[in-house]
Design an enzyme around this catalytic site. Structure first.
Site, mmCIF file in Angstrom:
data_model
loop_
_atom_site.group_PDB
_atom_site.id
_atom_site.type_symbol
_atom_site.label_atom_id
_atom_site.label_comp_id
_atom_site.label_asym_id
_atom_site.label_seq_id
_atom_site.Cartn_x
_atom_site.Cartn_y
_atom_site.Cartn_z
ATOM 1 N NE ARG A 1 25.645 24.793 -2.714
ATOM 2 C CZ ARG A 1 25.440 24.382 -1.474
ATOM 3 N NH1 ARG A 1 24.777 25.150 -0.643
ATOM 4 N NH2 ARG A 1 25.892 23.221 -1.054
ATOM 5 N NE ARG B 1 6.601 17.944 10.445
ATOM 6 C CZ ARG B 1 5.709 17.585 11.360
ATOM 7 N NH1 ARG B 1 5.930 17.834 12.629
ATOM 8 N NH2 ARG B 1 4.594 17.000 10.994
ATOM 9 C CD GLU C 1 33.816 17.459 -6.472
ATOM 10 O OE1 GLU C 1 33.726 18.643 -6.858
ATOM 11 O OE2 GLU C 1 32.903 16.630 -6.630
ATOM 12 C CE LYS D 1 23.844 21.802 -4.116
ATOM 13 N NZ LYS D 1 24.232 21.521 -5.513
ATOM 14 C CG HIS E 1 25.351 13.838 -11.150
ATOM 15 N ND1 HIS E 1 24.606 14.903 -10.736
ATOM 16 C CD2 HIS E 1 26.332 13.684 -10.227
ATOM 17 C CE1 HIS E 1 25.110 15.390 -9.608
ATOM 18 N NE2 HIS E 1 26.159 14.665 -9.282
ATOM 19 C CG HIS F 1 29.329 17.782 -10.234
ATOM 20 N ND1 HIS F 1 30.548 18.427 -10.309
ATOM 21 C CD2 HIS F 1 29.335 17.112 -9.040
ATOM 22 C CE1 HIS F 1 31.239 18.191 -9.193
ATOM 23 N NE2 HIS F 1 30.536 17.394 -8.420
ATOM 24 C CG ASN G 1 25.927 22.032 -10.062
ATOM 25 O OD1 ASN G 1 26.183 21.393 -9.044
ATOM 26 N ND2 ASN G 1 24.842 22.775 -10.190
ATOM 27 C CE LYS H 1 30.088 23.004 -1.225
ATOM 28 N NZ LYS H 1 29.966 21.559 -1.451
ATOM 29 C CD GLU I 1 22.901 24.166 -7.535
ATOM 30 O OE1 GLU I 1 23.444 23.491 -6.646
ATOM 31 O OE2 GLU I 1 22.554 23.717 -8.621
ATOM 32 C CG HIS J 1 31.080 12.173 -6.875
ATOM 33 N ND1 HIS J 1 30.092 12.378 -7.812
ATOM 34 C CD2 HIS J 1 31.394 13.403 -6.380
ATOM 35 C CE1 HIS J 1 29.819 13.678 -7.880
ATOM 36 N NE2 HIS J 1 30.587 14.318 -7.016
#
Lengths: 378, 378
Positions: A258, A138, A202, A160, A269, A265, A262, A244, A254, A282
């Site tokens: 935030r 955990r 990026e 993330k 993706h 993205h 994206n 960032k 987000e 990527h």
């Protein structure tokens, strides 16, 4: 956001002298980002790592060859036991199988809930190790040591973490902040050219969504950036991390700003899932995704043709792809509909305005379809 | 902790009339626990569930037969789509394989990051669904509808989610709070006797660690509890949830007092792992674990023999096991060393003092070994 802008470096500035320290401000979970050259040879940088009886270095086959022994040497002064775990290199290994293998190895080494994980590598190593850290017993502490440009400017900062599913990127993950990020600029010099260029996508993104002055600076410094000159590298990483860190401090999970990150993205993706993980890097998918999404923004009247051309020109100068791979438009649509950002089947995009701001827009399937058809036929 | 004690019910009190509402106070993540009879026939209880275009009910084969259609009926008034996902029944299915299957089904149904998960079942369904909710698209809301006594009094409250690894219980998981917990006491009446009795172990635990007046009340009400009389059932669930909610509010991520809840669990997890998941029910292992750990406390002079006898007597009255299964003492030790609670290989126990308090104690391997040998020979 330009009010937070630091002085842009002149060509003569030496940035590699003293490491920079930025903070990601998240109350009792705030943490530092160190940026500098040769940090993996500098034990002082690691003075404040959490104590434990064991440290684990997760790395990939390629990066381990270069940097594992240096980090191991520093950490063995701090921890009674230092365990290396080496995973295969590539986006296609950021999956549940490798996740389970790493967990099993932690258990075999009787790692406890104080064990500290060190993610030494690019985005795949960082995302996967971060997710392991989020879940193992955990939650255990972890430290990001990004060795690719993409990881230094983006994925290592902000907590993330995730692994991929065959049906979608980063579908299983957690928001879980590291205890520290260490960006050693020297590691960038050993990157394959293609990976370095991929990271620049990026960097361009930060300019487009938050800081057009930075965007213009990139346009004016293409040659030294391509030549990986240290002052420009240092500035790129520092400026990107600063933007960032600001965004993450404002919106950790987000819920609003935030989502600007994206930009590019949603399409990226879909390219990565559609072609199969590991076909395009990527950052390459993000470059192409930003162009496609800016065409969408243009079709909605949000941005001028002039900006679309500037963006394409800058990305092409960095040898990044700007044309959509040939997949059926239907495939793009069905993958995007399943993207994390979709809500009730409505595809969402973070679209830029060409002035250094973005906004999240839900676009109708038929409008996306028509544009994809046009771009795929072009 | 007795200052927070509510009035104990007389035998004539009717508790099943109006649902009780307790709060787990965690700032902006606070949530209610509803306790009452026939709540699955009461749409008002579900008035405040988060909105989304889809709801998913995760249940097991056994519980689904009894209650899936009732919950489905209520939720279809609130959500355009309600998707049932049924997993096999048993602790041995609380694993990464079933986790992945549930994730894949969510993706096949194009569930988005607002989709609400409803965990309808016992501890296995609750722990696994909670962990899926924590990870799916980095977190979606979920609601616990525990249908076993163990889940109502313990596992559904407090946000500990997890799956098992062959090497250890709950080794992969997250702290992730539900949006609501709904305890319908009527579901307890359909439980197999063995499962009901197993849940009583955790009830006894609350008395031992926090509330000796409650412990004495249990000793005085064995018959009505065994006969599942509704006023006593209601009191047991409400009192247990109240204690758990207080502890979780003080220490969400188990840095101090929440560790008291681990009383009995170091040994219990070793029994479950040693025998193989599903051989003993969790509560059975906890009953035996509490007795063994109280012998340890007695050997350290922390508790009187009189309390050990009271504890054994109460657990035996509930037909719960108090003798350690025959496994080599070495096996117990090696599993306990790997338990989440171990630090640097030192085995930790939450030991009671017989006065309604507990403390976390690190015990030497040779002392544990000697006691295990004695108990296994007895």
């Amino acid at each position: 956001m330009n009010h937070g802008l630091t002085k842009h470096p002149s060509h003569s500035t030496t940035h590699s002298s003293a490491p920079q320290k930025l903070m990601v401000e998240l109350a009792n979970r705030s943490y530092p980002i160190y940026i500098g050259s040769d940090l993996l040879a500098n034990p002082l940088i690691f003075a404040d790592v959490p104590s434990a009886s064991q440290a684990v270095i997760v790395s990939n086959q390629t990066v381990a060859t270069w940097y594992l022994s240096a980090l191991h040497g520093i950490l063995k002064e701090k921890y009674p036991t230092v365990i290396p775990i080496v995973i295969p290199d590539g986006e296609e290994y950021k999956n549940l199988t490798v996740f389970e293998q790493v967990i099993s190895q932690l258990l075999e080494h009787t790692c406890d809930r104080k064990t500290v994980l060190f993610a030494l590598g690019g985005g795949v190593v960082g995302d996967l190790t971060g997710f392991v850290a989020a879940c193992y017993m955990r939650g255990v502490p972890y430290i990001q040591i990004p060795t690719s440009l993409l990881a230094q400017v983006d994925s290592s900062v902000g907590g993330k973490t995730a692994i991929n599913h065959t049906k979608g990127k980063n579908m299983v993950g957690a928001f879980y902040q590291p205890a520290m990020v260490v960006c050693d600029l020297k590691t960038l010099l050993s990157l394959p050219k293609r990976e370095y260029l991929s990271g620049l996508a990026e960097v361009v993104k930060y300019g487009a969504i938050m800081d057009m002055r930075f965007f213009s600076w990139l346009e004016a410094h293409i040659e030294p950036i391509l030549n990986m000159r240290m002052p420009e590298l240092a500035f790129i990483v520092e400026r990107s991390c600063r933007i960032k860190a600001q965004i993450v401090a404002m919106d950790e999970t987000e819920n609003h700003i935030r989502a600007w990150l994206n930009f590019g993205h949603t399409v990226a993706h879909a390219i990565e899932v559609g072609l199969g993980y590991g076909q395009w890097l990527h950052g390459e998918a993000v470059a192409c995704g930003m162009v496609v999404e800016t065409y969408i923004a243009q079709s909605l009247g949000l941005v001028t043709e002039h900006f679309v051309e500037r963006l394409k020109h800058l990305l092409q100068a960095f040898d990044l792809p700007t044309s959509l791979p040939q997949l059926p438009a239907e495939d793009y649509l069905s993958i995007m509909r399943l993207d994390k950002k979709s809500i009730a089947g409505n595809i969402q995009f973070a679209l830029v305005d060409g002035q250094g701001k973005a906004s999240v827009v839900s676009v109708k399937d038929q409008d996306i379809y028509a544009l994809l058809q046009t771009l795929l036929r072009a």
